[in-house]
Scaffold this active site. Structure first.
Site, PDB file in Angstrom:
ATOM      1  N   GLY A  31       0.881  -1.221   0.182  1.00  0.00           N
ATOM      2  CA  GLY A  31       0.033   0.004  -0.100  1.00  0.00           C
ATOM      3  C   GLY A  31       0.796   1.048  -0.104  1.00  0.00           C
ATOM      4  O   GLY A  31       2.014   1.125  -0.256  1.00  0.00           O
ATOM      5  N   ALA A  32       0.174   2.278   0.487  1.00  0.00           N
ATOM      6  CA  ALA A  32       0.856   3.617   0.256  1.00  0.00           C
ATOM      7  C   ALA A  32       1.323   3.823  -1.069  1.00  0.00           C
ATOM      8  O   ALA A  32       2.697   4.058  -1.415  1.00  0.00           O
ATOM      9  CB  ALA A  32       2.114   3.924   1.213  1.00  0.00           C
ATOM     10  N   GLY A  36       5.805   4.057  -8.868  1.00  0.00           N
ATOM     11  CA  GLY A  36       6.404   2.837  -8.882  1.00  0.00           C
ATOM     12  C   GLY A  36       5.439   1.529  -8.909  1.00  0.00           C
ATOM     13  O   GLY A  36       5.518   0.629  -9.754  1.00  0.00           O
ATOM     14  N   HIS A  37       4.387   1.591  -8.125  1.00  0.00           N
ATOM     15  CA  HIS A  37       3.456   0.515  -7.952  1.00  0.00           C
ATOM     16  C   HIS A  37       2.484   0.724  -9.138  1.00  0.00           C
ATOM     17  O   HIS A  37       2.331  -0.420  -9.842  1.00  0.00           O
ATOM     18  CB  HIS A  37       2.266   0.853  -6.767  1.00  0.00           C
ATOM     19  CG  HIS A  37       3.214   0.607  -5.250  1.00  0.00           C
ATOM     20  ND1 HIS A  37       3.301   1.939  -4.684  1.00  0.00           N
ATOM     21  CD2 HIS A  37       3.839  -0.328  -4.766  1.00  0.00           C
ATOM     22  CE1 HIS A  37       3.884   1.455  -3.239  1.00  0.00           C
ATOM     23  NE2 HIS A  37       4.268   0.167  -3.486  1.00  0.00           N
ATOM     24  N   GLN A 153      15.095  -9.042  -3.393  1.00  0.00           N
ATOM     25  CA  GLN A 153      13.714  -9.428  -3.165  1.00  0.00           C
ATOM     26  C   GLN A 153      13.187 -10.059  -4.430  1.00  0.00           C
ATOM     27  O   GLN A 153      12.838 -11.428  -4.363  1.00  0.00           O
ATOM     28  CB  GLN A 153      12.700  -8.413  -2.698  1.00  0.00           C
ATOM     29  CG  GLN A 153      11.243  -8.857  -2.627  1.00  0.00           C
ATOM     30  CD  GLN A 153      10.444  -7.616  -2.126  1.00  0.00           C
ATOM     31  OE1 GLN A 153      10.486  -7.513  -0.840  1.00  0.00           O
ATOM     32  NE2 GLN A 153       9.540  -7.262  -2.961  1.00  0.00           N
ATOM     33  N   SER A 185       9.695   5.502  -3.416  1.00  0.00           N
ATOM     34  CA  SER A 185       9.322   4.624  -2.128  1.00  0.00           C
ATOM     35  C   SER A 185       8.312   5.103  -1.323  1.00  0.00           C
ATOM     36  O   SER A 185       8.214   6.283  -0.966  1.00  0.00           O
ATOM     37  CB  SER A 185      10.549   4.371  -1.418  1.00  0.00           C
ATOM     38  OG  SER A 185      10.489   3.654  -0.458  1.00  0.00           O
TER      39      SER A 185
HETATM   40  P1  AMP Z   1       6.186  -2.439  -1.649  1.00  0.00           P
HETATM   41  O1  AMP Z   1       4.664  -1.733  -1.469  1.00  0.00           O
HETATM   42  O2  AMP Z   1       7.245  -1.382  -1.034  1.00  0.00           O
HETATM   43  O3  AMP Z   1       6.250  -3.576  -0.851  1.00  0.00           O
HETATM   44  O4  AMP Z   1       6.352  -2.492  -3.008  1.00  0.00           O
HETATM   45  C1  AMP Z   1       5.433  -3.376  -3.680  1.00  0.00           C
HETATM   46  C2  AMP Z   1       6.015  -3.666  -5.177  1.00  0.00           C
HETATM   47  O5  AMP Z   1       6.472  -2.401  -5.733  1.00  0.00           O
HETATM   48  C3  AMP Z   1       7.425  -4.421  -5.004  1.00  0.00           C
HETATM   49  O6  AMP Z   1       7.602  -5.412  -6.149  1.00  0.00           O
HETATM   50  C4  AMP Z   1       8.610  -3.085  -5.221  1.00  0.00           C
HETATM   51  O7  AMP Z   1       9.454  -3.580  -5.645  1.00  0.00           O
HETATM   52  C5  AMP Z   1       7.778  -2.470  -6.012  1.00  0.00           C
HETATM   53  N1  AMP Z   1       8.139  -1.242  -6.013  1.00  0.00           N
HETATM   54  C6  AMP Z   1       8.391  -0.236  -5.241  1.00  0.00           C
HETATM   55  N2  AMP Z   1       8.870   0.907  -5.453  1.00  0.00           N
HETATM   56  C7  AMP Z   1       9.260   0.693  -6.910  1.00  0.00           C
HETATM   57  C8  AMP Z   1       9.586   1.804  -7.595  1.00  0.00           C
HETATM   58  N3  AMP Z   1      10.027   2.766  -7.224  1.00  0.00           N
HETATM   59  N4  AMP Z   1       9.826   1.312  -9.055  1.00  0.00           N
HETATM   60  C9  AMP Z   1       9.257   0.012  -9.434  1.00  0.00           C
HETATM   61  N5  AMP Z   1       8.692  -0.730  -8.402  1.00  0.00           N
HETATM   62  C10 AMP Z   1       8.537  -0.410  -7.248  1.00  0.00           C
END
Ligand code: AMP
Length: 276
Positions: A31-32, A36-37, A153, A185
């Site tokens: 979430g949040a 990127g997501h 990861q 992020s």
């Molecule tokens: P998170 O919510 O931080 O656990 O991220 C969920 C997914 O989004 C994971 O596969 C992350 O690698 C991806 N992700 C997070 N930040 C980015 C970004 N800046 N660019 C591309 N993918 C991202």
């Protein structure tokens, strides 16, 4: 767009789509949501018929004293963003839904989970392995999308899925950045105005390091200089700043090199990685 809170509801919905011959993609998140997501959702939409986005802040990947309780959560905003971006299903399970049993004996088959991130967050990949295995079971997607932003990861998940024989294709997507180079992020929300100004130095210094590496400067010298530059820029501590083999993530570079970093800006820990 369907919003499901239990794995039974999720599965019933997915089975209906599967019966129609639809290809299912899963995008796991905490979430949040940010751009990127959204890049993962977009990639998933391009390669599947039905895109499922899960939102779950996974307690088992946080250690005591880390930011599990303060991690930014805004369910309504995230659902609105996903609706806007064309996700078909949102899965938002509770902790009880994901962890109905004691998990002490669960050990996912993780390789290299004790280096780099694992050296500084020893609990992390076990938690990621458990939750990703559960999500893949519950959703049974044909494809699952992960960001290269979390490079180790992605590598650990690819290897785990292979080891368990899970019938899913794992797809890695490029890191999305702010204009000044800072990798997007959810944890960037923690940065103060002053820290936010310094934060892009991480990517900038890593790019300079990659250039020096390409020019043949010895790795130890490049890393020592990079660390000094980060500390001089205002970073409080550097957990690691290492050139690794892009496939094995080990220090011996056999294929191509990848530079991976984790550094603290005040109380916020930033991670990044680039192709060299
Ligand atoms: P998170 O919510 O931080 O656990 O991220 C969920 C997914 O989004 C994971 O596969 C992350 O690698 C991806 N992700 C997070 N930040 C980015 C970004 N800046 N660019 C591309 N993918 C991202």
């Amino acid at each position: 767009m369907n919003v499901h809170k239990t794995h039974q509801e999720l599965r019933a919905s997915i089975e209906e789509f599967k019966a129609q011959g639809k290809v299912i993609a899963l995008v796991p998140t905490m979430g949040a949501l940010h751009e990127g997501h959204m890049s993962l959702i977009k990639a998933a939409k391009g390669q599947a018929d039905i895109v499922v986005c899960s939102i779950f802040v996974n307690p088992t990947q946080f250690a005591e004293g880390e930011d599990f309780t303060t991690y930014p959560r805004d369910e309504a905003k995230d659902i609105a963003i996903l609706l806007d971006n064309g996700a078909d299903i949102v899965y938002i399970p509770s902790v009880e839904e994901m962890y109905p049993e004691r998990e002490e004996i669960t050990e996912p088959p993780i390789k290299n989970g004790d280096i780099l991130e694992g050296e500084f967050r020893p609990h992390f990949f076990r938690g990621v392995g458990i939750v990703v295995t559960k999500l893949l079971h519950q959703c049974a997607p044909d494809k699952a999308f992960f960001g290269q932003k979390d490079y180790q990861q992605l590598s650990v998940i690819k290897q785990m899925v292979k080891s368990l024989g899970v019938p899913v294709e794992i797809i890695g997507c490029p890191t999305q950045r702010e204009e000044d180079g800072l990798a997007l992020s959810s944890r960037n929300n923690y940065l103060s105005v002053w820290e936010r100004k310094i934060a892009p130095e991480l990517h900038k210094i890593m790019q300079e390091m990659a250039e020096e590496y390409r020019q043949g400067t010895p790795v130890e010298i490049v890393c020592e200089k990079g660390k000094r530059k980060l500390l001089a820029a205002g970073f409080a501590k550097v957990d690691y700043l290492r050139f690794c083999d892009s496939q094995t993530l080990l220090p011996e570079i056999k294929s191509s090199a990848r530079l991976l970093a984790a550094a603290w800006l005040g109380t916020t820990r930033l991670i990044d990685n680039i192709e060299v």
